[in-house]
Design a protein around this motif. Structure first.
Motif, PDB file in Angstrom:
ATOM      1  N   VAL A   8     -59.036  13.441  -4.321  1.00 30.55           N
ATOM      2  CA  VAL A   8     -57.883  13.880  -5.102  1.00 30.55           C
ATOM      3  C   VAL A   8     -58.298  14.922  -6.125  1.00 30.55           C
ATOM      4  O   VAL A   8     -59.335  14.808  -6.776  1.00 30.55           O
ATOM      5  CB  VAL A   8     -57.226  12.677  -5.807  1.00 30.55           C
ATOM      6  CG1 VAL A   8     -56.065  13.131  -6.668  1.00 30.55           C
ATOM      7  CG2 VAL A   8     -56.768  11.686  -4.765  1.00 30.55           C
ATOM      8  N   LEU A  11     -56.579  16.483 -12.183  1.00 35.81           N
ATOM      9  CA  LEU A  11     -55.469  17.228 -12.774  1.00 35.81           C
ATOM     10  C   LEU A  11     -55.567  17.318 -14.287  1.00 35.81           C
ATOM     11  O   LEU A  11     -54.652  17.816 -14.922  1.00 35.81           O
ATOM     12  CB  LEU A  11     -54.133  16.561 -12.386  1.00 35.81           C
ATOM     13  CG  LEU A  11     -53.830  16.571 -10.883  1.00 35.81           C
ATOM     14  CD1 LEU A  11     -52.502  15.893 -10.636  1.00 35.81           C
ATOM     15  CD2 LEU A  11     -53.819  17.988 -10.351  1.00 35.81           C
ATOM     16  N   ALA A 161     -52.954  12.407  -2.442  1.00 36.67           N
ATOM     17  CA  ALA A 161     -51.756  12.400  -3.287  1.00 36.67           C
ATOM     18  C   ALA A 161     -50.937  13.667  -3.091  1.00 36.67           C
ATOM     19  O   ALA A 161     -49.701  13.629  -3.076  1.00 36.67           O
ATOM     20  CB  ALA A 161     -52.158  12.239  -4.753  1.00 36.67           C
ATOM     21  N   ASP A 162     -51.643  14.816  -2.958  1.00 30.86           N
ATOM     22  CA  ASP A 162     -50.921  16.084  -2.779  1.00 30.86           C
ATOM     23  C   ASP A 162     -50.001  16.043  -1.570  1.00 30.86           C
ATOM     24  O   ASP A 162     -48.892  16.591  -1.589  1.00 30.86           O
ATOM     25  CB  ASP A 162     -51.927  17.229  -2.615  1.00 30.86           C
ATOM     26  CG  ASP A 162     -52.589  17.614  -3.929  1.00 30.86           C
ATOM     27  OD1 ASP A 162     -52.330  16.916  -4.932  1.00 30.86           O
ATOM     28  OD2 ASP A 162     -53.356  18.594  -3.940  1.00 30.86           O
ATOM     29  N   GLU A 191     -53.216   8.179  -6.454  1.00 29.35           N
ATOM     30  CA  GLU A 191     -53.717   8.703  -7.737  1.00 29.35           C
ATOM     31  C   GLU A 191     -52.787   8.253  -8.857  1.00 29.35           C
ATOM     32  O   GLU A 191     -51.832   8.944  -9.213  1.00 29.35           O
ATOM     33  CB  GLU A 191     -53.807  10.228  -7.682  1.00 29.35           C
ATOM     34  CG  GLU A 191     -54.242  10.876  -8.982  1.00 29.35           C
ATOM     35  CD  GLU A 191     -55.552  10.303  -9.517  1.00 29.35           C
ATOM     36  OE1 GLU A 191     -55.626  10.104 -10.731  1.00 29.35           O
ATOM     37  OE2 GLU A 191     -56.482  10.049  -8.725  1.00 29.35           O
ATOM     38  N   SER A 194     -51.817  10.752 -11.611  1.00 34.26           N
ATOM     39  CA  SER A 194     -51.407  12.105 -11.241  1.00 34.26           C
ATOM     40  C   SER A 194     -50.262  12.556 -12.147  1.00 34.26           C
ATOM     41  O   SER A 194     -49.169  11.977 -12.145  1.00 34.26           O
ATOM     42  CB  SER A 194     -50.945  12.134  -9.783  1.00 34.26           C
ATOM     43  OG  SER A 194     -50.256  13.344  -9.505  1.00 34.26           O
TER      44      SER A 194
END
Length: 932
Positions: A8, A11, A161-162, A191, A194
């Motif tokens: 992941v 971020l 997750a994306d 995630e 996120s």
């Protein structure tokens, strides 16, 4: 193989700093700044670190993330490319690079630079690329491709997750909220921290009304990254909805410290300023946004409200109009625009704005209420009634709406409906002034002075001293004919409010009743200057303007001034042209109607119909035909313009065209009595009575024409003055299909033939069917009065009043009958009925009755102005009524004005004309001349 969690993209800046080069003072300062939410400071410290170690891929990646966080996507792209070249993690680096493309809106370039990965490509990187391609395709409107890319991303890397985020966004764009949230939850499983997934979760929670939960969800992002501007904005939005303006302001200020140019933060600061009433501050923030404001949902609406609060009407309306164009189903914009159009004196435009909103399925009680008010202001009471009825159905406990509904029902003549709505408003909110005042008006309309006073007594002191309540007080004094107190009340209202229309109307009625027509006409003119749509003022002046003499000329001048000030007002133009036409000036009547403002504002056939009448009166038949054709084009379904055009065509020699025009109308409405009667008239004008009778019989036998054709034969015979034949024709039609119309026609014909008994029998036959029919009872009472059957007339008038207690004719006639007994009790009862009749309609006949009762009751001074009014009003129909003149002379004699009495009596008995009181008049004149 790396664990799924490692796949992941980090971020937060802190996560990237953890993988950076060995700790140093610069990195520590960067971490500290990031923890405080000072992302710009963190970016500066990272730049310093990169300068110190330019080959460090983790530092480059951290700087790229920091640059992206502060909105510098181009700088972020440079840094992450360098990091990837230096060997940075391809999964995290590729994801970060893709985010820079999306942040800069480089959707086509992303699809070009990152083609669909091959089947054997590494799943983690392939999933990120496919997820980013999905977002680019969605932005470009390629929804099917976006969906396929998102599904492929999830298939290749179910733990990314994306990929789930992309699937959620695609589902949301398709309107599938359930699928969107399910995919979002899977992204958060992959995630939990996120930021993007949490913020999208907060957005869904807000949409469901879970405002506090949404604020907490956004707070999780802020806890990890205090400088996260989108999270601050999402939480500020939720806090605003919760009414926590202080908390929202703290988040907005924090966001602006991180990103001083954040449009979203500046916008929310403007929202907060507006909520605090700091309109100047809100305006300054909106100006800072410049053209960016048009891309922020709600910014134009806020700008409209702000400019309106600052008194900048033109700019406010422009912003509202642009907002409505972009958001045609948003009730807030439509209502605000309509309200500003109302404030600008354009109720037609406001009604149009609201009607469009309602036609799009956006309807609520406030919208319909405002639409009703717009129609009222535009003088369209029928349309207002429809809107307010719907508003009241949606908000049955809104006293304001019910009060307005009551008022508009009164406008359309529905007194019972008005009383019902007003009573309901008073029940819901007992202190509602409008409702109580309308109930008082309703009571006054039936002569119930005590009931009106009781309603006014229920008002709060402030409302009791308000203009409408004082006007009602003046009306009560007027009904009691207490002229001094009525005048004092209306003058006091004018002293407090020099623009009061109702006070002027009250004074004008009093002036007319006392015979001071010059003052009355002046006041009616003042009413029109303030309320050009006032029907009573227009009607009164129009009546005064007919004929010759200084009063008629003065009234015409007043009407002309009002019409010149409001050249697009149809009612004023029709009133003025009608007065001119009836005064013999057809050319000027036509000129009033044939103007550019009226053509531009024309609604319906009224203006062209009147213009055609004026042109025809002037002998301009071609122009009359053109005007009639315009009228018919405005209302093809109405009989009046079709009839008018047909008669003009026949006058011009086109009999065939005239008949064809009427037949065309009859195909749609085969039993329309006006169209059927026009065919009969056309036949009679061309070939005489026998042809008219033949046409009437032919139409009566035509299928589908009844009941419209039932009166045709009798009407022809009546016009030919063959009254007995007409009565028999009506009787034959009545035998086939009984109706009130035929009963009344039959009675009229028999009476014209001198057959009073047969006329009465025709009405009695109908009353056996409908014992409470007020028109039949009144007509029968008239016949009985003429025949001297006074007891029967009194009984039938009483029965008529039981069903129609405000019928002026019944009140007046019954008052006349009762007063003839002469005893005090009968005179008092008669006075009550006559006073109510006079209040409802102060005609010559009613003024004469009430004046005579006043005289017989020993109140000669009060009788004189009433009887003067009666004589003057009767004179507008020709010569003054001789019987009325006799009664005026009697009152003048009683007050000592003997010379005036002689001047009134002499013309009354000049010539051989008979009237019931002639002998009494001759004897009175002889006594006056003899000094007795």
């Amino acid at each position: 193989m790396a664990s799924p969690r490692r796949l992941v993209v980090p971020l937060t800046l802190g996560a990237l700093l953890l993988s950076a080069a060995p700790a140093s003072a610069t990195l520590e300062r960067a971490r500290a700044a990031q923890a405080r939410g000072e992302l710009r400071t963190a970016q500066i410290e990272l730049r310093n670190a990169v300068r110190a170690e330019p080959s460090s891929a983790p530092l480059r990646a951290a700087l790229a993330q920091a640059s992206l966080d502060v909105g510098e996507a181009d700088a972020a792209e440079r840094e992450i490319r360098t990091a990837l070249e230096a060997g940075f993690d391809p999964v995290a680096g590729t994801s970060l690079l893709l985010r820079t493309y999306l942040a800069r809106g480089r959707h086509n370039e992303l699809l070009r630079d990152f083609p669909e990965p091959a089947a054997d490509a590494a799943a983690p990187v392939a999933a990120r690329i496919l997820a980013a391609r999905s977002m680019a395709q969605l932005a470009l409107g390629q929804r099917d491709d976006a969906r396929r890319s998102a599904l492929d991303a999830v298939r290749r890397s179910p733990e990314a997750a994306d990929a789930h985020l992309a699937a959620s966004i695609v589902a949301l764009a398709a309107g599938d909220l359930a699928a969107a949230e399910a995919a979002l939850d899977r992204a958060l499983e992959a995630e939990p921290n996120s930021a993007e997934a949490l913020l999208r979760k907060a957005a869904l929670q807000l949409a469901r009304g879970e405002v506090r939960v949404a604020a907490d969800t956004a707070g999780r992002v802020i806890a990890a990254n205090p400088g996260h501007v989108p999270a601050r904005m999402r939480r500020a939005e939720a806090l605003l909805m919760l009414g926590d303006d202080a908390g929202a302001r703290a988040d907005v200020d924090a966001a602006l410290r991180t990103a001083p140019g954040s449009a979203a933060a500046v916008y929310l600061r403007a929202v907060l300023a507006s909520r605090a009433g700091n309109w100047r501050e809100a305006d300054e923030d909106l100006q800072r946004l410049g053209s960016v404001a048009t891309n922020i949902p709600g910014a134009l609406l806020l700008q409209a409200r702000t400019k309106r609060a600052l008194g900048q009407a033109a700019q406010a309306e422009d912003a509202a109009r642009r907002y409505v164009a972009r958001n045609p189903t948003d009730a807030r914009g439509g209502q605000l625009l309509a309200l500003m159009e109302m404030e600008g004196g354009r109720p037609d435009a406001a009604a149009g704005t609201l009607t469009r909103l309602v036609s799009r399925g956006v309807s609520s009680a406030p919208i319909l209420d405002l639409l009703g008010r717009a129609h009222i202001a535009a003088r369209r009471p029928r349309e207002a009634l429809e809107a307010l009825n719907r508003a009241a159905a949606l908000a049955p406990d809104d006293a304001g709406i019910l009060s307005r509904l009551a008022a508009v029902r009164l406008m359309v003549g529905d007194a019972t409906g008005m009383a019902s709505a007003a009573a309901e408003a008073a029940r819901v909110a007992p202190g509602t002034p409008g409702a109580r005042e309308l109930l008082a008006i309703h009571a006054l309309s039936f002569g119930d002075v005590a009931g009106a006073e009781a309603e006014l007594a229920k008002l709060e002191p402030a409302a009791r001293n308000g203009e409408m309540a004082r006007v009602l007080e003046g009306m009560i004094h007027t009904l009691r004919l207490d002229v001094p107190r009525a005048q004092a009340t209306f003058q006091a209202i004018l002293a407090a409010n020099g623009e009061s229309v109702q006070a002027r109307m009250g004074l004008a009625r009093l002036a007319a009743a006392s015979g001071d027509h010059a003052t009355a006409d002046r006041l009616w003119g003042e009413v029109l200057a303030r309320d050009p749509g006032n029907a009573e003022a227009t009607r009164r002046l129009a009546l005064s303007a007919i004929g010759d003499g200084p009063r008629a000329a003065s009234a015409r001048t007043t009407l002309e001034a009002a019409q010149a000030a409001h050249p697009a007002d149809q009612n004023l133009a029709l009133a003025l042209s009608g007065a001119l036409l009836r005064s013999g000036d057809a050319a000027r009547a036509a000129a009033v109607l044939d103007t550019t403002p009226l053509r531009a504002a024309r609604r319906g056939p009224a203006i062209p119909l009147a213009l055609a009448e004026a042109r025809a009166a002037a002998g301009q038949w071609a122009e009359a035909e053109n005007a009639s054709r315009l009228a018919l084009a405005e209302a093809t379904d109405l009989a009046a313009p079709r009839r008018q055009l047909a008669l003009i065509l026949a006058q011009r020699g086109d009999q065939r065209g005239a008949e064809a025009l009427i037949e065309e109308g009859l195909r749609a409405r085969p039993n329309d009595p006006e169209l059927l009667g026009t065919l009969v008239v056309l036949a009679g004008r061309k070939d005489g009575v026998d042809a008219a009778l033949a046409t009437a019989d032919r139409l009566a036998d035509r299928p589908g024409t009844r009941p419209g054709s039932a009166t045709l034969r009798g009407d022809v015979l009546m016009n030919a003055r063959r009254f007995e034949e007409a009565a028999r024709a009506f009787a034959a039609a009545y035998a086939r299909d009984a109706s009130l119309t035929l009963a009344l026609r039959q009675a009229t014909a028999w009476n014209a033939a001198g057959r009073n008994r047969e006329a009465s029998a025709a009405l009695s036959a109908w009353l056996e069917r409908e014992p409470t029919s007020a028109p039949a009872l009144l007509a029968l009472a008239q016949l009985e009065l003429a025949a001297g059957r006074l007891a029967e007339a009194e009984r039938h008038l009483g029965e008529a009043l039981a069903g129609s207690p405000a019928d002026v004719s019944a009140l007046n006639n019954l008052a006349w009958l009762v007063q003839q007994r002469g005893d005090p009790a009968s005179l008092a009862r008669a006075a009550g009925m006559a006073e109510l009749a006079y209040y409802l309609s102060p005609t010559a006949e009613v003024a004469d009755t009430l004046g005579w009762i006043r005289l017989r009751s020993g109140r000669a001074a009060e009788a004189v102005p009433l009887l003067r009014q009666a004589v003057a009003a009767s004179a507008t129909r020709g010569a003054p009524d001789r019987a009325m003149s006799y009664r005026l002379a009697a009152a003048l004699r009683e007050t000592g004005a003997r010379d005036d009495a002689v001047r009134v009596l002499e013309p009354a008995i000049a010539g051989p004309a008979a009237f019931p009181e002639r002998a009494d008049a001759e004897r009175m004149l002889a006594e006056l001349r003899a000094g007795r």
